[in-house]
Scaffold this active site. Sequence first.
Site, PDB file in Angstrom:
ATOM      1  N   CYS A  54      -0.500   4.293   2.385  1.00 47.03           N
ATOM      2  CA  CYS A  54      -0.499   4.209   3.857  1.00 47.03           C
ATOM      3  C   CYS A  54       0.033   2.838   4.220  1.00 47.03           C
ATOM      4  O   CYS A  54       1.228   2.605   4.113  1.00 47.03           O
ATOM      5  CB  CYS A  54      -1.862   4.513   4.454  1.00 47.03           C
ATOM      6  SG  CYS A  54      -3.298   3.867   3.577  1.00 47.03           S
ATOM      7  N   SER A  55      -0.837   1.931   4.621  1.00 44.13           N
ATOM      8  CA  SER A  55      -0.358   0.586   4.932  1.00 44.13           C
ATOM      9  C   SER A  55      -1.545  -0.360   4.974  1.00 44.13           C
ATOM     10  O   SER A  55      -1.611  -1.231   5.834  1.00 44.13           O
ATOM     11  CB  SER A  55       0.369   0.571   6.270  1.00 44.13           C
ATOM     12  OG  SER A  55      -0.485   1.083   7.261  1.00 44.13           O
ATOM     13  N   CYS A  56      -2.499  -0.206   4.048  1.00 41.40           N
ATOM     14  CA  CYS A  56      -3.686  -1.055   3.993  1.00 41.40           C
ATOM     15  C   CYS A  56      -3.263  -2.526   3.987  1.00 41.40           C
ATOM     16  O   CYS A  56      -2.347  -2.907   3.256  1.00 41.40           O
ATOM     17  CB  CYS A  56      -4.512  -0.730   2.758  1.00 41.40           C
ATOM     18  SG  CYS A  56      -5.108   0.977   2.758  1.00 41.40           S
ATOM     19  N   CYS A  95       0.883  -1.167   0.000  1.00 38.52           N
ATOM     20  CA  CYS A  95       0.000   0.000   0.000  1.00 38.52           C
ATOM     21  C   CYS A  95       0.914   1.208   0.000  1.00 38.52           C
ATOM     22  O   CYS A  95       1.514   1.530   1.023  1.00 38.52           O
ATOM     23  CB  CYS A  95      -0.898  -0.008   1.238  1.00 38.52           C
ATOM     24  SG  CYS A  95      -1.746   1.576   1.478  1.00 38.52           S
TER      25      CYS A  95
END
Lengths: 229, 96, 137
Positions: free
Chosen positions: A125-127, A122
């Site tokens: 962000c950090s999905c 991602c």
Amino acid sequence: MTSMHDGHDGHNTFPVSSKVSEFEILELAVRELAIEKGIFSAEDHRRFAEWADGVGPHGGSKLVAKAWSDPAFKEKLLTKGTEACKEVGIDWLQPTGTGTPSDYTFFYVLENTPKVHNVIVCTLCSCYPRPVLGMSPDWYRTPAYRRRMVNRPREVLAEFGLHLPDDVEVRVHDSNQKSRFMVMPMRPDGTEGWSEQELAEIVTRDTMIGVALPDPKVRVPVPAGEVHQ
Amino acid sequence: MANPRFSIGDEVTVRDETTLFHTRTQKFARGRTGVVVEHRPEWVIPEDEAFDRMETGRKEPFYVVRFKQTELWPGYTGQSIDTLESEFSERWLVPA
Amino acid sequence: MQYATLMERVRHLAPEERNVLDSPYQIPNELYAALRSVLHDVGGQPDAPTPYLEKGEEDWEMNTYLTCECLGWRGAWNSEMRRRAENDLGATMYFGLPYYARWITVAAKTLVDKGLITTDELGQKIDEIRARLEARD
């Protein structure tokens, strides 16, 4: 090339400057104010914590092992991800009844084939699919991984010790909206006749992110039975 | 919103529109052309959700677009068969 | 933190940029475009290989995740507001803070922005908790 990945047992020193963390203080302040003002309750926090405690890569491991063992389940997992999850005890609507605020309820499984290798990132962000894999690894959230996985995937994979043949398509999935993804690796040779439980133990977290391949010699314990969330 | 404007297999180009403050349409995808490979359900577009308009925000169909890596990155160092997939709401796509 | 100590720390953040970016009288369009381009969009930016570490969550980090999710669950914000608010921090804070420190900082900011808490309530609560924790240790 040696792997830059320090494995699951890496104990690194991360210096902390003073004895009471200002981040700990701020978190407590936000939580206590939110509870005092009735924004959420202490019971909400406890319930979410209980759910978070129950999720982890073992959920995904069970899904993959079951799909390897049962073609009908595999078909369901690839076409109706969240429905299939229920069969191993994972309910994407938990713990709130409408899913988690950050993970949503759109889950897609990406099947590796002899010609396609999938990997997730991602960049924004950090999905990450917490209901099936738990909390994301720290490196997955770093700008360094987010910057380079999209335009230098083969180099990053090599840094994890994964060298793919030139004729295998590397397909990067930049998880930038509401969908959450998990990779279904190929079942390796040398696992003929293995039980679902044995198979689940070689489906490690990193194989479901797509930065590693299952290895019959590398096994991680997976609790037996349904996932309890 | 009614039926999705794009079908699976359509070639689409990601619009290169000025964005202030927040977006989930990556810089590297803008102006690049790929192929629609999946439909996704309608959701509130992130440009509205990000500003507390979850209830009143505009809903649009979303699409998975597959790009050849060589289309995205000049001088891509991997293999020419390599691809990247990401998702875009309808407003971000135009026919190629 | 004492003012002088704080200023000394701030002075050392990105010092090579200070002459260029110290509220200049004018900047070219290209620099404005770069400065306002959305911060979290890092895909493809040049970077060197970095070791992939497994730090693991500390208690405050896990609690930050839980608090932020509970705020979403009960409608104080949504996850996209959190991600936008992280961009709003600006580059120094965005890249200067650990991952969950970004989360909890913008959770506090959003509650203030929405009028759900005030800055003085937040400051007093922080001081009260700091005193409580220091007495504990």
